[in-house]
Design an enzyme around this catalytic site. Sequence first.
Site, PDB file in Angstrom:
ATOM      1  N   LYS A  14       0.839  -1.209   0.000  1.00  0.00           N
ATOM      2  CA  LYS A  14       0.000   0.000   0.000  1.00  0.00           C
ATOM      3  C   LYS A  14       0.867   1.249   0.000  1.00  0.00           C
ATOM      4  O   LYS A  14       2.072   1.192   0.255  1.00  0.00           O
ATOM      5  CB  LYS A  14      -0.893  -0.014   1.245  1.00  0.00           C
ATOM      6  CG  LYS A  14      -0.104  -0.041   2.548  1.00  0.00           C
ATOM      7  CD  LYS A  14      -0.999  -0.085   3.759  1.00  0.00           C
ATOM      8  CE  LYS A  14      -0.167  -0.093   5.042  1.00  0.00           C
ATOM      9  NZ  LYS A  14      -0.989   0.030   6.248  1.00  0.00           N
ATOM     10  N   ARG A  16     -10.550  -0.069  15.093  1.00  0.00           N
ATOM     11  CA  ARG A  16     -10.401   0.581  13.799  1.00  0.00           C
ATOM     12  C   ARG A  16     -11.254  -0.213  12.826  1.00  0.00           C
ATOM     13  O   ARG A  16     -12.465  -0.254  12.971  1.00  0.00           O
ATOM     14  CB  ARG A  16      -8.912   0.629  13.411  1.00  0.00           C
ATOM     15  CG  ARG A  16      -8.586   1.642  12.323  1.00  0.00           C
ATOM     16  CD  ARG A  16      -7.095   1.750  12.073  1.00  0.00           C
ATOM     17  NE  ARG A  16      -6.522   0.522  11.521  1.00  0.00           N
ATOM     18  CZ  ARG A  16      -5.264   0.407  11.087  1.00  0.00           C
ATOM     19  NH1 ARG A  16      -4.442   1.448  11.155  1.00  0.00           N
ATOM     20  NH2 ARG A  16      -4.828  -0.736  10.595  1.00  0.00           N
ATOM     21  N   ARG A  61       1.759 -10.877   7.219  1.00  0.00           N
ATOM     22  CA  ARG A  61       1.605  -9.699   6.369  1.00  0.00           C
ATOM     23  C   ARG A  61       2.703  -8.674   6.665  1.00  0.00           C
ATOM     24  O   ARG A  61       2.449  -7.674   7.332  1.00  0.00           O
ATOM     25  CB  ARG A  61       0.246  -9.044   6.604  1.00  0.00           C
ATOM     26  CG  ARG A  61      -0.964  -9.953   6.454  1.00  0.00           C
ATOM     27  CD  ARG A  61      -2.254  -9.137   6.509  1.00  0.00           C
ATOM     28  NE  ARG A  61      -2.320  -8.261   7.655  1.00  0.00           N
ATOM     29  CZ  ARG A  61      -2.944  -8.541   8.812  1.00  0.00           C
ATOM     30  NH1 ARG A  61      -3.532  -9.705   8.971  1.00  0.00           N
ATOM     31  NH2 ARG A  61      -2.973  -7.664   9.786  1.00  0.00           N
ATOM     32  N   TYR A 100      13.447  31.261   6.426  1.00  0.00           N
ATOM     33  CA  TYR A 100      12.305  31.942   7.041  1.00  0.00           C
ATOM     34  C   TYR A 100      12.439  32.036   8.557  1.00  0.00           C
ATOM     35  O   TYR A 100      12.782  31.054   9.229  1.00  0.00           O
ATOM     36  CB  TYR A 100      11.006  31.197   6.724  1.00  0.00           C
ATOM     37  CG  TYR A 100      10.565  31.282   5.284  1.00  0.00           C
ATOM     38  CD1 TYR A 100      10.275  32.504   4.685  1.00  0.00           C
ATOM     39  CD2 TYR A 100      10.426  30.123   4.521  1.00  0.00           C
ATOM     40  CE1 TYR A 100       9.862  32.569   3.361  1.00  0.00           C
ATOM     41  CE2 TYR A 100      10.011  30.174   3.200  1.00  0.00           C
ATOM     42  CZ  TYR A 100       9.738  31.404   2.624  1.00  0.00           C
ATOM     43  OH  TYR A 100       9.325  31.470   1.310  1.00  0.00           O
ATOM     44  N   CYS A 122      11.934  24.720   3.879  1.00  0.00           N
ATOM     45  CA  CYS A 122      10.954  25.406   3.037  1.00  0.00           C
ATOM     46  C   CYS A 122      10.232  24.388   2.149  1.00  0.00           C
ATOM     47  O   CYS A 122      10.501  23.194   2.209  1.00  0.00           O
ATOM     48  CB  CYS A 122      11.660  26.452   2.181  1.00  0.00           C
ATOM     49  SG  CYS A 122      12.688  27.596   3.116  1.00  0.00           S
ATOM     50  N   MET A 123       9.336  24.881   1.317  1.00  0.00           N
ATOM     51  CA  MET A 123       8.555  23.976   0.481  1.00  0.00           C
ATOM     52  C   MET A 123       9.426  23.165  -0.471  1.00  0.00           C
ATOM     53  O   MET A 123       9.177  21.973  -0.697  1.00  0.00           O
ATOM     54  CB  MET A 123       7.521  24.762  -0.326  1.00  0.00           C
ATOM     55  CG  MET A 123       6.607  23.883  -1.170  1.00  0.00           C
ATOM     56  SD  MET A 123       5.396  24.830  -2.105  1.00  0.00           S
ATOM     57  CE  MET A 123       4.342  25.437  -0.785  1.00  0.00           C
ATOM     58  N   ASP A 124      10.468  23.796  -1.025  1.00  0.00           N
ATOM     59  CA  ASP A 124      11.257  23.154  -2.063  1.00  0.00           C
ATOM     60  C   ASP A 124      12.741  23.058  -1.742  1.00  0.00           C
ATOM     61  O   ASP A 124      13.516  22.601  -2.593  1.00  0.00           O
ATOM     62  CB  ASP A 124      11.129  23.940  -3.378  1.00  0.00           C
ATOM     63  CG  ASP A 124       9.699  24.340  -3.676  1.00  0.00           C
ATOM     64  OD1 ASP A 124       8.898  23.439  -3.952  1.00  0.00           O
ATOM     65  OD2 ASP A 124       9.384  25.550  -3.614  1.00  0.00           O
TER      66      ASP A 124
END
Length: 375
Positions: free
Chosen positions: A38, A136, A226, A269, A316-318
């Site tokens: 998965k 669950r 599993r 940042y 940061c994002m990238d």
Amino acid sequence: MSFPMTPAEARVDLSAIRENVRQLASHAPGAEMMVAVKADAYGHGLVPVARACLEAGAGRLGTAYIREALELRAAGITAPILAWIIPPGEPLEQAVGHDIELSASSVSMIDAIADAAAEAGGAARVHLKVDTGMSRGGATAAEWAALVQRALRHQAEGVIEIVGLWSHFACADIPGDPSIAAQLAAFDEALHIAEKAGAGGSHVIRHIANSAAILTLPQARYDLVRPGIATFGLSPVPRLGGFGLHPAMTLVARIALVKRVPARSGVSYGHLYVTDRETTLGLVPLGYADGVLRHATNVAEVMAGGRRRRIAGRVCMDQFMIDVGDDPLTEGDEVILFGDGSRGEPTAQEWADSLDTITHEIVTRIGSRVPRVYR
């Protein structure tokens, strides 16, 4: 196979995965193996990993969703596949038509599967899931007998074939936790109820063991095991060591920019990192959009220039920055975020420990912008 130059790549060692599968099989002699692939095989690549696992002797595959199982079928994989999360609206008829086994946790779910099988003109192969204490998926103890009876009714109609009875551990990765024995007792009781009702027999597979249980709970192995995270060489019980498994993923990037900055320079940042001297900074072109957790700011380490370096400033994002002091660093130099540790680089387990999470999150978060390169 050649690959274009990319800012980063996740190198996946398929031979390590094959060896891990063999190693896990040695812990459960006589049991079948269903490898959980998965979430894009825990970030390692669904189809290549699935093929490697089958080549190593696994007989079955497990996915969370039907769409993952359909992708495996589209790739030409014919081994038995179980899909176990079935929200409303899932393509049940396609699943039946492609011989994908399905999990049922409620009477309404088994009815929906039976209806889809009737429409598809076949019989759905179903694993009935019981909730033994995780709260669950799975039918509760109060609902279990009704689920079994409804499944048997549909089986008599020829639209359902009961092929499995299963559950899932909540705390198998915590050796000695009292819930483990309680869940095993509950599972045995559920099996007794199902078998007494006529839903048992040698053709019905009983399974509850995940990676941790395979390695630490011989009594939990039943007919099938599993493995999930252990397949990829990451320990399901880190406090007990690595169990001889070999990490399969190495995450690397190439330095995009090198710059010399003066003392007291704020970095990234919020200026959460400030240089204490004139120093060299390197820009690593990976960020939280690629799965590098923002919480790695000023915490996680990478390997660059032959030494470990701590992330300097906000992720940061990238991109993120590293401070290499006066050591040489060149644009294009390789940075290893994590690997198997054989070169002194951090491991995924170290990243998980430093960020107060688990290795599952470290590897599954690696995004689609990062190509997987198979070796």
